[in-house]
Design an enzyme around this catalytic site. Structure first.
Site, PDB file in Angstrom:
ATOM      1  N   ARG A 162      21.909  15.940  -9.336  1.00  0.00           N
ATOM      2  CA  ARG A 162      21.326  17.478  -8.897  1.00  0.00           C
ATOM      3  C   ARG A 162      21.361  18.081 -10.373  1.00  0.00           C
ATOM      4  NH1 ARG A 162      25.589  19.727  -9.488  1.00  0.00           N
ATOM      5  NH2 ARG A 162      27.342  19.473  -7.926  1.00  0.00           N
ATOM      6  N   HIS A 195      24.744  13.171  -1.707  1.00  0.00           N
ATOM      7  CA  HIS A 195      23.204  13.304  -2.650  1.00  0.00           C
ATOM      8  C   HIS A 195      23.580  12.633  -3.857  1.00  0.00           C
ATOM      9  CE1 HIS A 195      24.955  16.198  -5.226  1.00  0.00           C
ATOM     10  NE2 HIS A 195      25.368  16.942  -3.918  1.00  0.00           N
ATOM     11  N   ARG A 204      18.736  18.894  -1.888  1.00  0.00           N
ATOM     12  CA  ARG A 204      18.994  17.797  -2.701  1.00  0.00           C
ATOM     13  C   ARG A 204      19.550  16.655  -1.555  1.00  0.00           C
ATOM     14  NH1 ARG A 204      22.451  21.687  -3.424  1.00  0.00           N
ATOM     15  NH2 ARG A 204      24.729  21.834  -2.737  1.00  0.00           N
ATOM     16  N   HIS A 244      27.610  15.841   1.103  1.00  0.00           N
ATOM     17  CA  HIS A 244      27.900  16.340  -0.069  1.00  0.00           C
ATOM     18  C   HIS A 244      29.367  15.876  -0.490  1.00  0.00           C
ATOM     19  CE1 HIS A 244      25.057  19.538   0.066  1.00  0.00           C
ATOM     20  NE2 HIS A 244      25.214  19.302   1.292  1.00  0.00           N
ATOM     21  N   ASP A 245      29.683  16.253  -1.734  1.00  0.00           N
ATOM     22  CA  ASP A 245      31.175  15.613  -2.337  1.00  0.00           C
ATOM     23  C   ASP A 245      32.095  16.169  -1.354  1.00  0.00           C
ATOM     24  OD1 ASP A 245      31.024  18.266  -3.121  1.00  0.00           O
ATOM     25  OD2 ASP A 245      31.686  18.100  -4.992  1.00  0.00           O
TER      26      ASP A 245
END
Ligand SMILES: *[C@@H]1O[C@H](CO)[C@@H](O)[C@H](O)[C@H]1NC(C)=O
Ligand SMILES: *[C@@H]1O[C@H](CO)[C@@H](O)[C@H](O)[C@H]1NC(C)=O
Ligand SMILES: *[C@@H]1O[C@H](CO)[C@@H](O)[C@H](O)[C@H]1NC(C)=O
Ligand SMILES: *[C@@H]1O[C@H](CO)[C@@H](O)[C@H](O)[C@H]1NC(C)=O
Ligand SMILES: *[C@@H]1O[C@H](CO)[C@@H](O)[C@H](O)[C@H]1NC(C)=O
Length: 394
Positions: free
Chosen positions: A33, A30, A102, A292-293
């Site tokens: 954020r 994403h 997100r 996500h990471d």
């Protein structure tokens, strides 16, 4: 004869045009954020900047930047002949995001800008989605014990004293609520305690996690475009200081996501999804996975990539960055190839909100798997890639 040779040489030097892109999977993080951590106010007597959006939400800057990515990729996919100038259906472009605000909002930003006249569905689950959840699956005591020991060994191998001292100074940690009220005053000696619980994300409580959250906030402040004197209160004086404190967040993320035993377990559902798309001739031509990471860290570790450097980035897994898996067909000899690139925007261009296009592309960094060695143009043999994926999901 000379004419023939010239022709032949031209053919060789343009041999890239004999390659056709057949399939693309974008595994994305994403975009920008707001900070996630609730404990930031405890770490410093200084006032943290306030954000318009709720904690953990995509910011409007993040939406803008991801829209630029969408615009770029729609041009790129059209240039490569994969998605023509028309509205793609789910059979051509399949967009799949994790449930979090997100990730859904990032995917929406990507498609609304990339395909502005189209009505593209962002698929997502309504509850925690196992494909994107970096949770421990193995419930055996042996696994938990091995994972814990390997995390401890990793933590013990780190040399972070300088990094801790630097972040303590930036935070004025000695005057923080954590120090004054809870007696946690020394990051060098306070304990880091790893936790491995089946069904949860691996976790380490202590100063490393705290400082990871702090550094993450600084990076997001930087991308978001806060004035320089508000990014880390203007306390980071040089690039060297950035790299010194970045070692803390990298160390934390490496410790929970990149130990092979752990990453193989965490990424299993996602690798299964990747395989079901990449190894299936009837799947959509393009898939965007917005996660996500954690998803990128664990996939990179589980698939065993060689080390790489992302120039112009603070983060190892930058916000809005994408691992782009490309399946290519060579018309000259009928063989298939895999090319994998990390496509991301530099931190400065994110901060400055630089718009992307084919003339102003994001950064492309070639990645190489240990099990699939690339040629000088970054392609590796498809069959070797396929074998690796099959072994990983077996
Ligand atoms: C867009 O697609 C969704 C889901 O397929 C549908 O419910 C909606 O009516 C569509 N909107 C327009 C403007 O076509
Ligand atoms: C769980 O972990 C143990 C210990 O590493 C391993 O032997 C076992 O094969 C794992 N089980 C699964 C289902 O992966
Ligand atoms: C790091 O700091 C700790 C605590 O002060 C100390 O015990 C250790 O020797 C230091 N390590 C190095 C490499 O200086
Ligand atoms: C950061 O970590 C890298 C490798 O992990 C190391 O080479 C470098 O010296 C560290 N930098 C600082 C300032 O601690
Ligand atoms: C086809 O050509 C590519 C690029 O020159 C080469 O790497 C590959 O080995 C060839 N494949 C076959 C089956 O000859």
């Amino acid at each position: 004869m000379l004419k023939f040779l010239t022709c032949f040489i031209i053919l060789i030097s343009y041999s890239n045009s004999e390659l056709i892109l057949e399939k693309v999977l974008l595994l994305s993080r994403h975009n920008v954020r707001t900070p996630l951590s609730k404990s930031l106010p405890q770490t410093s007597p200084r006032q943290w900047p306030s954000w318009r959006e709720k904690s953990g939400y995509l910011t409007s800057k993040g939406r803008l930047l991801e829209g630029y990515m969408g615009e770029f990729f729609s041009e790129w996919l059209q240039q490569k002949g994969l998605i023509q100038n028309q509205c793609p259906s789910d059979d051509t472009l399949y967009v799949y995001a994790n449930t979090a605000q997100r990730t859904v909002a990032s995917a929406e930003a990507f498609v609304t800008k990339g395909y502005s006249d189209c009505n593209i569905t962002v698929h997502h689950s309504d509850r925690a989605d196992p494909i994107f959840s970096p949770f421990i699956h193995n419930s055996t005591f042996k696994f938990r014990q091995e994972a814990l020991n390997q995390m401890k060994d990793y933590l013990n191998s780190l040399h972070l004293n300088t990094s801790y001292t630097t972040i303590e100074n930036i935070l004025d940690y000695k005057n923080s609520p954590l120090c004054k009220q809870e007696g946690l005053c020394d990051m060098l000696t306070d304990e880091n305690r790893p936790m491995v619980i089946t069904g949860k994300k691996p976790f380490i409580s202590g100063p490393l996690k705290l400082s990871k959250s702090v550094v993450d906030s600084f990076i997001m402040e930087y991308y978001e475009g806060f004035p320089s004197n508000e990014v880390a209160w203007g306390q980071i004086k040089s690039e060297d200081e950035w790299s010194t404190i970045l070692n803390l967040s990298r160390a934390y993320l490496n410790a929970i996501f990149t130990i092979k035993l752990i990453s193989l377990d965490l990424s299993k559902p996602l690798l299964g999804y990747l395989s079901s798309f990449l190894l299936n001739d009837n799947s959509p031509k393009v898939v965007l996975l917005m996660g996500h990471d954690a998803n990128i860290y664990t996939v990179l570790s589980a698939m065993n990539f060689k080390p790489h450097v992302l120039h112009g980035q603070y983060e190892a897994v930058p916000a809005g960055g994408k691992i782009v898996f490309q399946k290519w067909f060579n018309m000259l000899n009928g063989s298939y190839h895999m090319k994998i690139e990390y496509v991301y925007q530099t931190a400065d261009k994110m901060r400055n909100g630089v718009k992307l296009s084919l003339d102003e592309p994001p950064e492309f960094t070639t990645l190489e798997l240990k099990a699939c060695i690339v040629d000088k143009d970054g392609y590796c043999p498809w069959n070797e890639f396929k074998t690796l994926l099959e072994e990983l999901i077996a």
